[in-house]
Write a protein that holds these residues in place. Sequence first.
Motif, PDB file in Angstrom:
ATOM      1  N   ALA A 160       0.679  -1.250   0.170  1.00 49.53           N
ATOM      2  CA  ALA A 160       0.035  -0.191   0.174  1.00 49.53           C
ATOM      3  C   ALA A 160       0.786   1.094  -0.066  1.00 49.53           C
ATOM      4  O   ALA A 160       2.181   1.276   0.538  1.00 49.53           O
ATOM      5  CB  ALA A 160      -0.848  -0.054   1.196  1.00 49.53           C
ATOM      6  N   SER A 161       0.191   2.556  -0.435  1.00 50.55           N
ATOM      7  CA  SER A 161       0.953   3.707  -0.636  1.00 50.55           C
ATOM      8  C   SER A 161       0.321   4.417   0.681  1.00 50.55           C
ATOM      9  O   SER A 161      -0.906   4.349   0.634  1.00 50.55           O
ATOM     10  CB  SER A 161       0.912   4.242  -1.833  1.00 50.55           C
ATOM     11  OG  SER A 161       1.684   3.409  -2.916  1.00 50.55           O
ATOM     12  N   GLY A 162       1.104   5.324   1.214  1.00 50.87           N
ATOM     13  CA  GLY A 162       0.801   6.577   1.895  1.00 50.87           C
ATOM     14  C   GLY A 162       1.285   7.671   1.170  1.00 50.87           C
ATOM     15  O   GLY A 162       2.363   7.612   0.588  1.00 50.87           O
ATOM     16  N   THR A 163       0.629   9.006   1.383  1.00 48.31           N
ATOM     17  CA  THR A 163       1.045  10.217   0.588  1.00 48.31           C
ATOM     18  C   THR A 163       2.211  10.780   1.102  1.00 48.31           C
ATOM     19  O   THR A 163       2.744  11.650   0.160  1.00 48.31           O
ATOM     20  CB  THR A 163      -0.148  11.205   0.270  1.00 48.31           C
ATOM     21  OG1 THR A 163      -0.594  11.451   1.763  1.00 48.31           O
ATOM     22  CG2 THR A 163      -1.343  10.548  -0.396  1.00 48.31           C
ATOM     23  N   SER A 164       2.863  10.556   2.366  1.00 49.91           N
ATOM     24  CA  SER A 164       3.845  11.299   2.914  1.00 49.91           C
ATOM     25  C   SER A 164       4.297  10.421   3.999  1.00 49.91           C
ATOM     26  O   SER A 164       3.616   9.491   4.450  1.00 49.91           O
ATOM     27  CB  SER A 164       3.454  12.460   3.475  1.00 49.91           C
ATOM     28  OG  SER A 164       2.404  12.195   4.682  1.00 49.91           O
ATOM     29  N   THR A 165       5.583  10.588   4.570  1.00 54.69           N
ATOM     30  CA  THR A 165       6.308   9.927   5.654  1.00 54.69           C
ATOM     31  C   THR A 165       5.382   9.962   6.820  1.00 54.69           C
ATOM     32  O   THR A 165       5.347   8.944   7.477  1.00 54.69           O
ATOM     33  CB  THR A 165       7.592  10.540   5.990  1.00 54.69           C
ATOM     34  OG1 THR A 165       7.511  11.894   6.271  1.00 54.69           O
ATOM     35  CG2 THR A 165       8.687  10.385   4.961  1.00 54.69           C
TER      36      THR A 165
END
Length: 119
Positions: free
Chosen positions: A40-45
């Motif tokens: 999965a991806s998150g938009t920021s750290t």
Amino acid sequence: MSSDALLEIVETSLDDDKAQAVTVINLSGKSSIADYMVIASGTSTRQVAAISDHLVEKLKAAGEKHVSTDGKSQGDWVLIDVGDVIVHVFRPEVREFYNLEKMWGVDMPETANALHADA
């Protein structure tokens, strides 16, 4: 807890935290390391860290005792290992660079690439 029950907790948690481009790869019969790999991806750290923290909390609340993580201090890529389910949470450009989906013969979701283009 069964791998399917673990996967359900993982998918629900990722959805609740607005993880993007979630891919579930069924590894049964392909590898002995796990039954499922979730990417999965998150938009920021910050979002990657939050997604990972919340997932670990939910797994432990469900009674899962063996949850290990790696990479949280960097926030670019966090690995959460729950035995039969392995979860990778990436920032989009890091996900695109490693392209774990390709290793398992699965296409990377278009939204993962679009996230990087928008950044």
